[in-house]
Design a protein around this motif. Structure first.
Motif, PDB file in Angstrom:
ATOM      1  N   GLY A   1      44.913  42.846  36.209  1.00  0.00           N
ATOM      2  CA  GLY A   1      45.670  43.589  37.220  1.00  0.00           C
ATOM      3  C   GLY A   1      44.835  43.865  38.464  1.00  0.00           C
ATOM      4  N   ARG A   2      43.649  43.252  38.533  1.00  0.00           N
ATOM      5  CA  ARG A   2      42.771  43.504  39.693  1.00  0.00           C
ATOM      6  C   ARG A   2      43.037  42.485  40.794  1.00  0.00           C
ATOM      7  NH1 ARG A   2      36.688  44.425  38.017  1.00  0.00           N
ATOM      8  NH2 ARG A   2      36.561  43.829  40.211  1.00  0.00           N
ATOM      9  N   LYS A   3      43.283  43.022  41.987  1.00  0.00           N
ATOM     10  CA  LYS A   3      43.596  42.194  43.150  1.00  0.00           C
ATOM     11  C   LYS A   3      42.478  41.202  43.458  1.00  0.00           C
ATOM     12  CE  LYS A   3      44.255  43.387  47.971  1.00  0.00           C
ATOM     13  NZ  LYS A   3      44.533  44.464  48.907  1.00  0.00           N
ATOM     14  N   ASP A   4      41.221  41.675  43.400  1.00  0.00           N
ATOM     15  CA  ASP A   4      40.109  40.780  43.765  1.00  0.00           C
ATOM     16  C   ASP A   4      40.038  39.588  42.808  1.00  0.00           C
ATOM     17  OD1 ASP A   4      39.350  42.496  41.705  1.00  0.00           O
ATOM     18  OD2 ASP A   4      37.238  42.514  42.268  1.00  0.00           O
ATOM     19  N   GLU A   5      40.293  39.830  41.527  1.00  0.00           N
ATOM     20  CA  GLU A   5      40.225  38.727  40.556  1.00  0.00           C
ATOM     21  C   GLU A   5      41.387  37.756  40.761  1.00  0.00           C
ATOM     22  OE1 GLU A   5      39.823  40.042  36.529  1.00  0.00           O
ATOM     23  OE2 GLU A   5      37.913  41.042  36.918  1.00  0.00           O
ATOM     24  N   LEU A   6      42.576  38.300  41.033  1.00  0.00           N
ATOM     25  CA  LEU A   6      43.734  37.431  41.261  1.00  0.00           C
ATOM     26  C   LEU A   6      43.511  36.566  42.508  1.00  0.00           C
ATOM     27  CD1 LEU A   6      46.410  40.078  40.331  1.00  0.00           C
ATOM     28  CD2 LEU A   6      46.268  37.808  39.269  1.00  0.00           C
TER      29      LEU A   6
END
Ligand SMILES: Cc1cc2nc3c(=O)[nH]c(=O)nc-3n(C[C@H](O)[C@H](O)[C@H](O)COP(=O)(O)OP(=O)(O)OC[C@H]3O[C@@H](n4cnc5c(N)ncnc54)[C@H](O)[C@@H]3O)c2cc1C
Length: 407
Positions: free
Chosen positions: A382-387
């Motif tokens: 759910g982490r934006k940076d990982e997506l």
């Protein structure tokens, strides 16, 4: 506010939506561009795993993937697309809707072809979608609870291409799990004179060895004449009692590809340029199984998640760049591998467009499991940076075994 619509939440559509959100964020246009994804389901199906018995992790809720990056998503059946008016006709739970777009990414994928064979629609199973895979699994479980009979313990898989071979090879374990043991039969049927006709001559001996080891019979050079609840009839005249016919014969691009004037190939796929733009129509990009792109200057893409995912990432990046008047990025991939699951026997790993065998058996199985269970999954944190990192418009390196020559 300008609106980008992504149709389809499969391997191409999901990554197009995340890729578009990544680019939108990068150029500071979050307040200027809306990204909306539409699918008939509220999940991203890891479709390549639909032949497996364990379907526990193959339908990932879209909210978990798209809410953290500000991509809106809706459930609806796309009925029609009007590229001249830039409008999409949808059927949702509240009725018919029209959705306007400034830019479109078409990623509606493909579906198994269902010819007009008596009894096919009523009695055959398939693994094309998550819903179909669940239906097959429920059927096998309920067969396991019914009284033994030849029809109960015989499974016919129609289509000896990639999907049919994987389904058949998994079936001994699946029947055993369902409690169907003893004199079971699994029969692979195909109109071609050899199994894996589309996979090629290098791979065939490995596939034949695996099928023999798994005790899977074949009926080659024959077609299905009819299917009934209790059996199948082949055009050779043979009738086989079975309660389980699994249809895996041939794929075709979404019929909605015909909404556009551009050229299409024999699978019904729209021809796209290396920027994933559909020819002869403004503002439309296409990716995945619904599109065909010459990927290395020579070969058209194959319907596969190996190509659908990067096509999606590049389409997502480019659709935002196009809207913002920024340079777009061409997609080129210089490597091609296939990894075919062969059940308890192992797997087959090939490289290159002639599909030369590089690895087989349990070593290849380890590669297959890494691909199916890790490599093709989006980050679930759910982490934006990982997506966003996973959606960058770059080409992933081949699997780690690439170039190995263990056979
Ligand atoms: C059992 C099986 C095993 C496979 N194994 C492999 C493999 O080992 N390796 C490999 O590379 N490929 C494999 N494939 C092929 C791979 O799954 C496809 O190439 C890939 O899914 C294509 O991605 P896509 O996003 O283009 O289409 P899809 O994944 O099919 O996604 C299309 C999306 O559009 C939605 N949709 C379609 N029509 C509509 C509509 N009218 N309205 C609303 N929504 C709609 C669907 O619900 C779906 O979410 C396999 C396929 C199957 C079925």
């Amino acid at each position: 506010m300008a609106r980008i619509v992504v149709l389809g939440a499969g391997f191409a559509g999901l990554w197009a939506a995340i890729g578009a959100a990544r680019k939108r964020d990068e150029i500071g246009a979050n307040g200027d561009i809306e990204i909306r994804l539409i699918d008939r389901n509220a999940y991203h199906n890891i479709r390549v795993r639909n032949y497996e018995a364990d379907l526990g992790e193959v339908a990932l809720p879209l909210g978990q993937l798209l809410d953290p990056i500000g991509v809106s998503h809706g459930i609806g059946e796309v009925e029609a697309i009007d590229p001249a008016r830039r409008e999409i006709s949808l059927v949702t739970s509240s009725g018919k809707e029209t959705l306007r777009y400034d830019r479109l990414v078409l990623a509606l994928g493909s579906e198994v072809m269902r010819p007009d064979i008596p009894g096919l629609a009523a009695h055959a199973f398939d693994v094309d979608t998550y819903a179909a895979a669940l239906r097959l699994e429920d059927h096998l479980v309920s067969l396991g609870r019914s009284a033994p009979s030849p029809g109960r313990s015989t499974v016919i898989v129609v289509g000896a291409g990639f999907t049919g071979i994987e389904v058949a090879a998994e079936m001994p374990d699946r029947l055993a799990r369902a409690g169907i043991t003893g004199s079971r039969r699994i029969i692979l049927v195909d109109p071609n004179p050899a199994v894996g006709a589309s996979i090629g001559a290098h791979a065939r001996p490995v596939i034949e060895t695996a099928l023999a080891a798994l005790d899977i019979e074949t009926r080659l050079g024959v077609r299905v004449a009819s299917i009934e609840a209790a059996g199948i009839r082949l055009n050779s005249g043979e009738s086989i009692p079975t309660q389980s016919v699994i249809w895996c014969a041939g794929m075709r691009a979404s019929r909605l590809a015909t909404s556009f004037p551009g050229g299409r190939d024999r699978l019904g796929r729209l021809l796209v340029d290396p920027l994933m733009r559909v020819a002869d129509v403004g503002g439309v990009f296409a990716a995945g199984d619904v599109a065909s792109s010459v990927i290395d200057g020579l070969h058209p893409t194959v319907m596969s998640c190996q190509f659908a995912r990067p096509m999606g990432r590049f389409a997502g990046h480019n659709v935002v760049a196009d809207l913002a008047g920024l340079p777009m990025l061409p997609l080129r991939i210089d490597w091609y591998v296939t990894v075919l699951d062969l059940g308890a026997w192992g797997a087959l790993y090939t490289e290159g467009w002639d599909r030369e065998v590089r690895n087989a058996g349990q070593a290849a199985k380890a590669t297959k499991e890494t691909i199916n269970r890790k490599r093709i999954y989006p980050p679930l944190s759910g982490r934006k940076d990982e997506l966003f990192a996973a959606a960058a418009p770059t080409v992933q390196a081949p699997p780690p075994t690439y170039g190995a020559r263990s056979r």
